[in-house]
Design an enzyme around this catalytic site. Structure first.
Site, mmCIF file in Angstrom:
data_model
loop_
_atom_site.group_PDB
_atom_site.id
_atom_site.type_symbol
_atom_site.label_atom_id
_atom_site.label_comp_id
_atom_site.label_asym_id
_atom_site.label_seq_id
_atom_site.Cartn_x
_atom_site.Cartn_y
_atom_site.Cartn_z
ATOM 1 N N LYS A 133 -15.294 3.988 6.299
ATOM 2 C CA LYS A 133 -14.138 3.769 7.156
ATOM 3 C C LYS A 133 -14.174 4.730 8.344
ATOM 4 O O LYS A 133 -14.505 5.911 8.181
ATOM 5 C CB LYS A 133 -12.842 3.979 6.376
ATOM 6 C CG LYS A 133 -12.351 2.750 5.645
ATOM 7 C CD LYS A 133 -10.914 2.930 5.192
ATOM 8 C CE LYS A 133 -10.302 1.607 4.783
ATOM 9 N NZ LYS A 133 -8.885 1.748 4.428
ATOM 10 N N GLU A 142 0.851 -1.199 0.000
ATOM 11 C CA GLU A 142 0.000 0.000 0.000
ATOM 12 C C GLU A 142 0.878 1.237 0.000
ATOM 13 O O GLU A 142 1.859 1.318 0.737
ATOM 14 C CB GLU A 142 -0.877 0.075 1.257
ATOM 15 C CG GLU A 142 -1.974 -0.937 1.389
ATOM 16 C CD GLU A 142 -2.792 -0.706 2.668
ATOM 17 O OE1 GLU A 142 -2.656 0.377 3.286
ATOM 18 O OE2 GLU A 142 -3.550 -1.619 3.051
ATOM 19 N N GLU A 198 -13.399 5.094 0.460
ATOM 20 C CA GLU A 198 -14.219 4.167 1.248
ATOM 21 C C GLU A 198 -14.919 4.962 2.355
ATOM 22 O O GLU A 198 -14.355 5.223 3.411
ATOM 23 C CB GLU A 198 -13.352 3.050 1.805
ATOM 24 C CG GLU A 198 -12.748 2.175 0.710
ATOM 25 C CD GLU A 198 -11.848 1.088 1.249
ATOM 26 O OE1 GLU A 198 -12.363 0.053 1.700
ATOM 27 O OE2 GLU A 198 -10.619 1.287 1.224
ATOM 28 N N GLU A 214 -8.852 9.089 5.941
ATOM 29 C CA GLU A 214 -9.042 7.648 5.795
ATOM 30 C C GLU A 214 -10.100 7.301 4.754
ATOM 31 O O GLU A 214 -10.087 6.221 4.171
ATOM 32 C CB GLU A 214 -9.433 7.027 7.133
ATOM 33 C CG GLU A 214 -8.291 6.887 8.114
ATOM 34 C CD GLU A 214 -7.230 5.906 7.635
ATOM 35 O OE1 GLU A 214 -7.601 4.788 7.225
ATOM 36 O OE2 GLU A 214 -6.043 6.272 7.647
#
Length: 402
Positions: free
Chosen positions: A318, A261, A315, A324
């Site tokens: 999250k 990542e 996302e 995030e």
């Protein structure tokens, strides 16, 4: 959600073919509302020629959708399942249920056992990791899959006690008893050490001392490692080499390091310095250009660094700070989060570059567009198609100079 139709148009010059998708892998997380279906995600990935993807589970809909596509897929054992899979019988059942039915039609190439386990602050989970990996690998051997599918686990950079300069790289002393058998397993099975590395966090935590251009891969003076005299012009490569040095201190310097990542958030809270669409665009663009050049790190220059970008989608479910939920190239509804607007060379450079017969130049454009309304042959109903235009234009020397 609004279905998104993706049209990919790639124009190449006579000097070479620019293969965007072979340059970079991508993480396909699914902690979001109203994501495109796996079939629609597949359209995006294949249109962009992306051939390496990582998911954080073994979603059967994703595994089925990716069959016969040639896309290489890394699947994940969730942290909560690691303890169970220390039992060889349970591990065999897990592989027989979640991997074997889909392989080889779905090109599963790796199993990530847990994610950032060694920095989870869960002693039981941490001690169970290597036994679970051993059981999973034994199951792969028993089913004849071990030569096709590796077993590893992605680690946070926080497993390091020291990372600067890279030659001082070392693991945290409290992890020594866990890291040694982990590395022994990787070496014995010829599996990679996966690292989640985010230069963004270093900049956010100390923007006064960490140069933004250094973390964004922009031109900068960089840093010279005092012990090796190796020169680093970006933080990601320095972080990877720090991991290699740390492994070397334990006798496992030959294990390959891959980046599971990395990425940059396009939005953040007021105290999340540097989180912006412009910085995300620059980081991901420059990373892609480096990957197109098949670069290795200064310590291992002839071994291409394998990198998976985080992430395909924002996302929105999250927890945590705003950043995030904003690492994606796309929003959950399939629209583009920001335009990467790739341009490797300024327009003024193109004429001088093309005049040299030894320069291999290539230009490419990617267009993600939609039609207006189309009749669904399966249901006889009309789908309303949102308008989406995403253009990446690249003009790059196809040689190792950016």
């Amino acid at each position: 959600m609004t279905p998104v139709f993706v049209l990919f148009v790639l124009f190449c010059s006579e000097f070479g073919f620019l293969r965007l998708g072979f340059a970079l892998g991508i993480n396909y997380g699914q902690v979001a509302n109203d994501l495109p279906t796996p079939d629609q995600v597949l359209i995006i990935l294949t249109s962009l020629k992306i051939t390496n993807t990582r998911i954080y589970d073994t979603n059967p809909k994703v595994l089925a959708a990716f069959a016969n596509t040639g896309i290489e897929l890394i699947v994940t054992v969730p942290n909560e399942s690691v303890g169970l899979l220390t039992d060889p019988r349970q591990a065999l059942q897990w592989v027989a249920t979640n991997v074997k039915p889909y392989f080889p039609a779905t090109k599963i190439t790796g199993i990530a056992v847990g994610n950032e386990v060694f920095t989870s602050d869960d002693p039981t989970l941490m001690s169970n990791l290597v036994p679970a990996m051993v059981s999973i690998h034994a199951a792969l051997v028993q089913l004849g899959l071990d030569s096709y599918i590796h077993t590893s686990s992605a680690n946070s950079l926080a497993v390091l006690e020291n990372s600067y300069p890279p030659s001082f790289g070392s693991f945290r002393p409290d992890l020594a008893n866990l890291m040694a058998p982990f590395l022994q397993f990787l070496a014995a099975t010829k599996s990679p050490f996966w690292i989640n590395a985010y230069p963004y966090f270093a900049y956010k935590d100390d923007p006064e001392r960490v140069p933004l251009d250094y973390v964004l891969f922009n031109p900068n003076s960089g840093m010279k490692d005092p012990s090796t005299s190796l020169h680093y012009d970006n933080m990601l490569y320095a972080q990877v080499d720090a991991v290699i040095f740390a492994m070397g201190r334990l006798g496992y310097g030959g294990v390959e390091v891959r980046v599971s990542e990395t990425g940059w958030p396009s939005k953040g809270d007021p105290d999340e310095i540097g989180a912006s669409a412009e910085n995300a665009r620059v980081y991901n663009r420059n990373l892609l250009l480096r990957q197109m050049g098949n670069e290795g790190t200064p310590l291992v220059p002839h071994r291409r660094l394998e990198v998976y970008l985080f992430a395909l989608f924002n996302e929105d479910m999250k927890p945590g700070p705003t950043s995030e939920r904003n690492y994606g190239l796309f929003r959950p509804d399939g629209t583009v989060a920001y335009n990467m607007g790739l341009t490797a060379l300024p327009a003024s450079s193109s004429s001088s570059s093309s005049s040299s017969s030894s320069s291999a130049a290539a230009a490419a454009s990617v267009f993600l567009t939609s039609s207006a309304t189309r009749e669904s042959k399966e249901t006889g109903s009309s789908w309303q198609w949102g308008t989406l235009v995403f253009s990446l234009t690249i003009q790059a020397l196809m040689r190792k100079a950016f």
